[in-house]
Design a protein around this motif. Structure first.
Motif, PDB file in Angstrom:
ATOM      1  N   GLU A  96      14.561  45.174  15.541  1.00 20.18           N
ATOM      2  CA  GLU A  96      13.243  44.516  16.009  1.00 20.18           C
ATOM      3  C   GLU A  96      13.665  43.207  16.724  1.00 20.18           C
ATOM      4  O   GLU A  96      14.800  42.554  16.152  1.00 20.18           O
ATOM      5  CB  GLU A  96      12.397  44.159  14.756  1.00 20.18           C
ATOM      6  N   ASP A  97      12.777  42.634  17.638  1.00 17.54           N
ATOM      7  CA  ASP A  97      13.201  41.170  18.018  1.00 17.54           C
ATOM      8  C   ASP A  97      14.407  41.085  18.704  1.00 17.54           C
ATOM      9  O   ASP A  97      14.940  40.160  18.906  1.00 17.54           O
ATOM     10  CB  ASP A  97      12.982  40.212  16.866  1.00 17.54           C
ATOM     11  N   ASN A  98      14.586  42.163  19.524  1.00 24.02           N
ATOM     12  CA  ASN A  98      15.912  42.066  20.222  1.00 24.02           C
ATOM     13  C   ASN A  98      15.596  41.114  21.534  1.00 24.02           C
ATOM     14  O   ASN A  98      14.727  41.475  22.273  1.00 24.02           O
ATOM     15  CB  ASN A  98      16.432  43.578  20.841  1.00 24.02           C
ATOM     16  N   VAL A  99      16.488  40.160  21.814  1.00 23.25           N
ATOM     17  CA  VAL A  99      16.429  39.164  22.853  1.00 23.25           C
ATOM     18  C   VAL A  99      17.473  39.631  24.061  1.00 23.25           C
ATOM     19  O   VAL A  99      18.395  39.824  23.764  1.00 23.25           O
ATOM     20  CB  VAL A  99      16.541  37.623  22.589  1.00 23.25           C
ATOM     21  N   MET A 100      16.812  39.911  25.177  1.00 27.35           N
ATOM     22  CA  MET A 100      17.470  40.625  26.361  1.00 27.35           C
ATOM     23  C   MET A 100      17.989  39.468  27.128  1.00 27.35           C
ATOM     24  O   MET A 100      17.428  38.504  27.534  1.00 27.35           O
ATOM     25  CB  MET A 100      16.647  41.487  27.034  1.00 27.35           C
ATOM     26  N   THR A 101      19.310  39.741  27.974  1.00 29.87           N
ATOM     27  CA  THR A 101      19.819  38.857  28.862  1.00 29.87           C
ATOM     28  C   THR A 101      19.332  39.595  30.130  1.00 29.87           C
ATOM     29  O   THR A 101      18.741  40.413  30.295  1.00 29.87           O
ATOM     30  CB  THR A 101      21.470  39.115  28.655  1.00 29.87           C
TER      31      THR A 101
END
Length: 213
Positions: free
Chosen positions: A186-191
């Motif tokens: 959860e809450d994966n922050v993407m580049t």
């Protein structure tokens, strides 16, 4: 990918010493003073245009983030995002990752992010890969005993190489994701690259490791 030269970049970086650290070696062992608090320090090696680190800093205000990028015409884009946001928990350094022990004391860093690093696919360039053993030694030297290395890529070859590199080093794999976006994370922050490649249908890989004493 060829970088577009930005003739104003160097001057702009120098104009914001409160965001881009001009002499980072002076803060070795003293980053808590630089940030004005003793919150955990997470660094991103190869922060690119800054999307990941800016969004991480907004999502996790109780963590101090330092973005590291060598390319002038790239890091200036990250700076521009920070100028707009003015986040108190973000700093940038224009330095080479191989020299990080010059800027951080042993155990001063709590987490290292490697996000979509250059795969350097040719065998003769192996030593340039950010998961090569010499880089792992640098990371181990600056990470806290319970610190973690978080590695993400869409390049299967680099991921397989990195898993092998980790296995030959005194380190423990705590998490491995062969399809991050279809996992329970959860809450994966993407580049920027992660968004681009995932939209094309590329699988995203991730590994988390802890170094052994």
């Amino acid at each position: 990918m060829r970088l577009r030269h930005k003739p104003y970049a160097k001057e702009k970086l120098e104009a914001y010493p409160h965001f881009v650290v001009p002499s980072p070696e002076e803060w070795k062992g003293r980053w808590a003073e630089r940030f004005g608090n003793d919150k955990p320090i997470h660094i991103e090696i190869g922060c690119g245009k800054g999307q990941f680190i800016i969004n991480m800093a907004k999502q996790f205000p109780a963590i101090n983030f330092i973005g590291i990028e060598l390319q002038t015409s790239v890091i200036v884009s990250a700076l521009e995002k920070q100028i707009e946001e003015e986040l108190p928990n973000v700093q940038f350094m224009q330095v080479d990752a191989k020299d990080l022990t010059n800027y951080f004391a042993p155990g001063e860093v709590d987490r290292i992010h490697l996000t979509f690093s250059d795969p350097w696919p040719k065998n003769r360039h192996e030593k340039r890969r950010l998961t090569y053993k010499s880089f792992l030694s640098v990371y181990k030297a600056i990470l806290h005993d319970k610190g973690e290395l978080h590695f993400k890529t869409d390049n299967q070859g680099l991921f397989e190489y990195s898993l092998t590199s980790f296995s030959h080093y005194p380190a423990s794999l705590t998490h491995v994701y062969l399809d991050l976006h279809n996992s329970d994370v959860e809450d994966n922050v993407m580049t920027e690259y992660e968004e681009k490649f995932s939209q094309k249908g590329n699988r995203i890989y991730k590994a988390v490791i802890q170094f052994k004493a």
